[in-house]
Design a protein around this motif. Structure first.
Motif, PDB file in Angstrom:
ATOM      1  N   LEU A 103       7.675  -7.311  -8.959  1.00  0.00           N
ATOM      2  CA  LEU A 103       8.070  -8.455  -8.466  1.00  0.00           C
ATOM      3  C   LEU A 103       6.873  -9.421  -8.501  1.00  0.00           C
ATOM      4  O   LEU A 103       7.140 -10.477  -8.767  1.00  0.00           O
ATOM      5  CB  LEU A 103       8.482  -8.162  -6.937  1.00  0.00           C
ATOM      6  CG  LEU A 103       9.716  -7.176  -6.804  1.00  0.00           C
ATOM      7  CD1 LEU A 103      10.145  -7.100  -5.200  1.00  0.00           C
ATOM      8  CD2 LEU A 103      10.871  -7.491  -7.775  1.00  0.00           C
ATOM      9  N   LYS A 104       5.730  -9.094  -8.186  1.00  0.00           N
ATOM     10  CA  LYS A 104       4.614  -9.747  -8.081  1.00  0.00           C
ATOM     11  C   LYS A 104       4.201 -10.571  -9.669  1.00  0.00           C
ATOM     12  O   LYS A 104       3.939 -11.626  -9.764  1.00  0.00           O
ATOM     13  CB  LYS A 104       3.308  -9.131  -7.745  1.00  0.00           C
ATOM     14  CG  LYS A 104       1.965  -9.801  -7.354  1.00  0.00           C
ATOM     15  CD  LYS A 104       0.889  -9.091  -6.695  1.00  0.00           C
ATOM     16  CE  LYS A 104      -0.527 -10.141  -6.610  1.00  0.00           C
ATOM     17  NZ  LYS A 104      -1.429  -9.231  -6.024  1.00  0.00           N
ATOM     18  N   ILE A 105       4.432  -9.543 -10.668  1.00  0.00           N
ATOM     19  CA  ILE A 105       3.922 -10.103 -11.903  1.00  0.00           C
ATOM     20  C   ILE A 105       5.266 -10.920 -12.561  1.00  0.00           C
ATOM     21  O   ILE A 105       5.053 -11.732 -13.474  1.00  0.00           O
ATOM     22  CB  ILE A 105       3.704  -8.976 -13.016  1.00  0.00           C
ATOM     23  CG1 ILE A 105       4.945  -7.985 -13.104  1.00  0.00           C
ATOM     24  CG2 ILE A 105       2.515  -8.249 -12.466  1.00  0.00           C
ATOM     25  CD1 ILE A 105       4.643  -6.841 -14.205  1.00  0.00           C
ATOM     26  N   ARG A 106       6.226 -10.926 -11.868  1.00  0.00           N
ATOM     27  CA  ARG A 106       7.650 -11.860 -11.989  1.00  0.00           C
ATOM     28  C   ARG A 106       7.688 -12.976 -11.469  1.00  0.00           C
ATOM     29  O   ARG A 106       8.569 -13.555 -11.384  1.00  0.00           O
ATOM     30  CB  ARG A 106       8.897 -11.071 -11.950  1.00  0.00           C
ATOM     31  CG  ARG A 106       9.195  -9.737 -13.216  1.00  0.00           C
ATOM     32  CD  ARG A 106      10.438  -9.012 -12.943  1.00  0.00           C
ATOM     33  NE  ARG A 106      10.579  -8.046 -14.053  1.00  0.00           N
ATOM     34  CZ  ARG A 106       9.834  -6.913 -14.398  1.00  0.00           C
ATOM     35  NH1 ARG A 106       9.028  -6.686 -13.796  1.00  0.00           N
ATOM     36  NH2 ARG A 106      10.253  -6.284 -15.461  1.00  0.00           N
ATOM     37  N   LYS A 107       6.380 -13.111 -10.437  1.00  0.00           N
ATOM     38  CA  LYS A 107       6.292 -14.427  -9.710  1.00  0.00           C
ATOM     39  C   LYS A 107       7.361 -14.400  -8.781  1.00  0.00           C
ATOM     40  O   LYS A 107       7.797 -15.777  -8.240  1.00  0.00           O
ATOM     41  CB  LYS A 107       6.220 -15.607 -10.683  1.00  0.00           C
ATOM     42  CG  LYS A 107       5.473 -15.657 -12.146  1.00  0.00           C
ATOM     43  CD  LYS A 107       3.904 -15.655 -11.746  1.00  0.00           C
ATOM     44  CE  LYS A 107       3.395 -15.639 -12.634  1.00  0.00           C
ATOM     45  NZ  LYS A 107       1.829 -15.464 -12.519  1.00  0.00           N
ATOM     46  N   TYR A 108       7.948 -13.594  -8.277  1.00  0.00           N
ATOM     47  CA  TYR A 108       8.628 -13.634  -6.846  1.00  0.00           C
ATOM     48  C   TYR A 108       7.877 -14.240  -5.756  1.00  0.00           C
ATOM     49  O   TYR A 108       6.539 -13.982  -5.609  1.00  0.00           O
ATOM     50  CB  TYR A 108       9.097 -12.238  -6.444  1.00  0.00           C
ATOM     51  CG  TYR A 108      10.376 -11.695  -7.360  1.00  0.00           C
ATOM     52  CD1 TYR A 108      11.637 -11.577  -6.809  1.00  0.00           C
ATOM     53  CD2 TYR A 108      10.374 -11.429  -8.619  1.00  0.00           C
ATOM     54  CE1 TYR A 108      12.740 -10.956  -7.514  1.00  0.00           C
ATOM     55  CE2 TYR A 108      11.470 -11.094  -9.407  1.00  0.00           C
ATOM     56  CZ  TYR A 108      12.510 -10.575  -8.592  1.00  0.00           C
ATOM     57  OH  TYR A 108      13.741 -10.253  -9.529  1.00  0.00           O
TER      58      TYR A 108
END
Length: 361
Positions: A103-108
């Motif tokens: 989720l972090k690398i998908r900018k959530y």
């Protein structure tokens, strides 16, 4: 949670130099289904998984995810969840951070990450260990962290590569059911690759048997086990008896064959299977589907036999018998009847038409 996706593999072929690892494979997986690809080493099952994931490029054919072609997309563009045998957890991240990483690398946003990870921790029963690091977890807990991380971003498809191979037998059996229950709750379309027959039969809605790059049979676990379509499938899955026979009559979904020195046997067959009277076939049946009986009256098929060997294996009694002094058959019985049996004793065997099938040799 995710609703899963349809996946269609159409005439997929993969060469490694001159070796054809995947040979014209066609598979259709429906939304929310759990399909396990099973086969011996070198059968092409892992190569097929790599093609779906995008780690390898196909030579020909098409891969459609929800009717969209993905075979030219890079792995990260396919947005597929993956769970590997070694889990690939980040040792410097705790449980929460490991699950949150996709989720972090998908900018959530931080709030969305907190909500999604908390939801997944509850789903995989790890709410009390979110601050622990991988080395502080049991094998089963590490497995659940890896699974949560693979599905936290709601991928349309989950790929499992020998997911339980690193666990001992008891934990593996427990995790088979846990993963299946989680998959059903989430509804994610799942493809698993394994060499473990029990795992495939326990976890799957469908099983795909591969051999030498080709698909031998795709079917429900029950039909794969009870009604194999090829000799390879029959021999590969569990124990089975195979006896030469000849078709003497076909009546819609029933065939009558001669076996055991011209004894007539009734067999349920699939409709429109191209069988013809006079064909030489193999009569196949599982050892547990043939019974030692006292009377032939209530059984569709019966034959006399002589006990050759009795083997006690805990919860089962394996009994080798000879039919007509030449055909050896293995049956499985309850240990409770052991005292009634003896080597050389003549017995009567019985089984019904839906407990056997015929295949081409």
């Amino acid at each position: 949670m995710t609703m899963g996706a349809n996946l269609l593999l159409s005439n997929v072929t993969k060469f490694y130099k001159d070796f054809k690892a995947v040979d014209d494979v066609c598979i259709n997986i429906n939304k929310g289904e759990f399909l396990t690809i099973l086969g011996p080493s070198g059968s092409g099952k892992t190569s097929l998984l790599k093609l779906i994931a995008g780690f390898e490029k196909i030579n020909s054919g098409e891969i459609l995810l929800n009717e969209n072609s993905i075979e030219t997309k890079k792995p990260y563009e396919r947005n597929i969840g993956m769970l590997f045998q070694n889990y690939a957890l980040f040792p410097h991240m705790n449980v929460f951070e490991n699950i949150a990483y996709p989720l972090k690398i998908r900018k959530y946003s931080k709030a969305d990450i907190k909500n999604k990870v908390t939801e997944l921790l509850k789903l995989v029963d790890l709410e009390n260990v979110e601050e622990r690091y991988p080395k502080q977890l049991s094998g089963g807990q590490q497995q659940r962290v890896a699974l949560a991380r693979a599905i936290v971003f709601n991928p349309p498809l989950l790929l499992l590569d020998e997911p339980l191979g690193a666990l001992d037998k008891n934990l593996r059996q427990k995790m088979q059911l846990e993963i299946k229950h989680i998959q059903q709750k989430v509804g994610i379309t799942t493809i698993s690759v394994t060499h473990d027959q029990e795992e495939a039969l326990t976890m799957s809605d469908k099983v795909c048997i591969m051999n030498k790059g080709k698909v031998e049979q795709i079917d429900s676990p029950e039909r794969i086990y009870q009604r194999p379509k090829t000799r390879f499938v029959a021999e590969f899955i569990g124990e089975i008896n195979m006896v030469d026979c000849k078709i003497i009559e076909i009546d819609e979904e029933v065939a009558y064959v001669k076996a055991f020195n011209d004894r007539e046997i009734k067999v349920i067959i699939d409709h429109d299977n191209g069988l013809e009277v006079g064909q030489d076939m193999l009569l196949v049946f599982r050892p547990e589907n043939i019974a030692i009986i006292k009377s032939a009256e209530e059984w569709e098929n019966t034959t006399k036999a002589t006990i050759k060997e009795i083997i006690f294996v805990g919860d089962t009694l394996k009994v080798k018998v000879l039919i007509n002094d030449i055909t050896e058959v293995m049956i499985k019985a309850s240990p409770s009847i052991k005292d009634t049996l003896s080597i050389g004793k003549n017995i009567l065997l019985g089984w019904d038409s839906n407990n056997c099938s015929i295949i081409k040799d």
